[in-house]
Write a protein that holds these residues in place. Structure first.
Motif, short mmCIF file in Angstrom:
data_model
loop_
_atom_site.label_atom_id
_atom_site.label_comp_id
_atom_site.label_asym_id
_atom_site.label_seq_id
_atom_site.Cartn_x
_atom_site.Cartn_y
_atom_site.Cartn_z
N MET A 1 -8.16 41.20 50.49
CA MET A 1 -9.51 41.67 50.23
C MET A 1 -9.60 42.22 48.81
SD MET A 1 -9.91 45.44 51.92
CE MET A 1 -9.01 46.83 51.25
N ARG A 2 -10.85 42.42 48.34
CA ARG A 2 -11.04 42.95 47.00
C ARG A 2 -11.24 44.47 47.04
NH1 ARG A 2 -15.93 40.55 44.15
NH2 ARG A 2 -16.89 41.40 46.01
N GLY A 3 -10.69 45.14 46.06
CA GLY A 3 -10.89 46.57 45.92
C GLY A 3 -10.84 46.95 44.45
N ILE A 4 -11.33 48.14 44.15
CA ILE A 4 -11.33 48.63 42.77
C ILE A 4 -10.16 49.58 42.58
CG2 ILE A 4 -12.58 49.98 41.05
CD1 ILE A 4 -13.79 47.24 41.48
N ILE B 1 -11.17 45.22 39.40
CA ILE B 1 -11.17 44.63 40.74
C ILE B 1 -9.89 43.84 40.94
CG2 ILE B 1 -12.44 42.52 40.06
CD1 ILE B 1 -13.96 43.13 42.87
N THR B 2 -9.23 44.08 42.06
CA THR B 2 -7.94 43.46 42.34
C THR B 2 -7.89 43.04 43.80
OG1 THR B 2 -6.97 45.63 42.84
CG2 THR B 2 -6.69 44.80 40.59
N GLU B 3 -6.95 42.17 44.11
CA GLU B 3 -6.69 41.80 45.50
C GLU B 3 -5.70 42.80 46.07
OE1 GLU B 3 -7.87 39.48 47.58
OE2 GLU B 3 -9.37 38.91 46.07
N ILE B 4 -6.07 43.45 47.17
CA ILE B 4 -5.21 44.45 47.79
C ILE B 4 -5.08 44.15 49.27
CG2 ILE B 4 -5.77 46.26 46.10
CD1 ILE B 4 -7.74 47.39 48.08
#
Length: 325
Positions: free
Chosen positions: A1-4, A17-20
């Protein structure tokens, strides 16, 4: 999912924004598909490296969200997959999925959109816990809130007005003061042009303020104490004006007054749960009746979190700024 993620302490551009890894619901938790997340000063302080998350919390910023429940953990009762909710969280709101302690969930109030509901939990919990549970504001008392056009301020004006208090505010422009007046504030002070101590005293025939809610800290400390009425209560919830100030204990003693400093995020889970329960009992009916409403400046998509922070720091907004998934 994407997160900041906060890549390092610094200006708004460190928000990336990164994939976490997606969260899972442990005992007593749910996972929420985020629709919107509130942007708060605490997030800015965390980004700058001055407000680390509490132990065990997500390192991502974001203290309030709205969305739908996608997973319910063991031991959770009263909530189901698909429920539309908003929530106070310890961190991690800037992400497509958010783990939330079930005790910190709130239903979306009737008449409020799922997106706008993200702007309610943090300000409602902050104002109710500090102004009513801690400072015990009473009908007929004079209440001063600094930064009346902020998210905290707009909620504080509405709740204090609904409680029968006489509300005074400070703000930095006539446009902001007009909004405060429309929400119920009766004493309007432009802090760029007027002295709030003189103005509130004049408007109250020398009585002063029974309760002051302050986000500035050291910069306003002496004047806030000077303005307090006998048995007055000053509640400091922010340090935008510095951490260290001079406190006249003699003046405080002579007024039999109190200075209280609090933080919502650092409270134990059981205290947050009690605050959320009180907000559901006392604030949510006012929202559903239309006496209190979320004031939302606008939204930014999740990937533009840096722009949302820049808008917040420019201090030209009124009410809340939101991120949307």
């Amino acid at each position: 999912m994407r997160g900041i993620s906060i890549t390092e302490p610094g200006d708004a551009d460190v928000l990336q924004i990164t994939e976490i890894e997606a969260p899972t619901a442990g005992p007593g938790d749910v996972v929420v598909d985020m629709v919107a997340a509130g942007v708060n000063r605490a997030d800015v302080m965390q980004r700058l490296g001055h407000y680390p998350p509490p132990a065990g919390a997500s390192p991502l910023p974001g203290l309030e969200v709205s969305g739908t429940i996608r997973e319910v953990g063991p031991g959770v009762e009263g909530w189901s997959v698909g429920d539309e909710v908003c929530a106070l969280v310890d961190g991690g709101g800037y992400a497509e999925q958010v783990r939330v302690p079930a005790a910190q969930l709130l239903p979306v109030p009737k008449g409020v959109s799922l997106t706008d509901a993200a702007g309610l939990p943090e300000v409602a919990c902050t104002v109710w816990s500090n102004v009513f549970m801690t400072a015990n504001l009473q009908p007929g008392e004079v209440f001063l809130v600094h930064g009346g056009s902020s998210g905290i301020g707009t909620m504080a004006i509405q709740l204090a007005t609904a409680a029968g208090a006489r509300v005074a505010v400070t703000a930095g422009s006539q446009a902001k003061l007009d909004v405060c007046r429309d929400l119920g504030a009766q004493i309007l002070v432009n802090y760029r042009e007027q002295d709030f101590v003189e103005e509130v005293r004049a408007a109250t025939d020398g009585h002063g303020a029974d309760v002051v809610l302050d986000l500035m800290g050291a910069k306003y400390l002496p004047r806030n104490v000077d303005l307090l009425a006998t048995s007055g209560r000053l509640v400091v919830i922010g340090l935008m004006g510095g951490r260290k100030g001079e406190l006249d204990l003699g003046k405080l003693l002579s007024k039999r007054a109190a200075v209280i400093a609090t933080s919502l995020r650092a409270r134990p889970a059981e205290e947050k749960a009690a605050i959320v329960a009180a907000v559901r009992e006392h604030v949510w009916p006012l929202v559903e009746d239309g006496a209190v409403r979320p004031i939302v400046q606008g939204t930014h998509p999740l990937e533009r979190a840096a722009d949302a922070h820049r808008e917040l720091e420019a201090s030209g907004h009124i009410g809340k700024i939101l991120l949307t998934a």
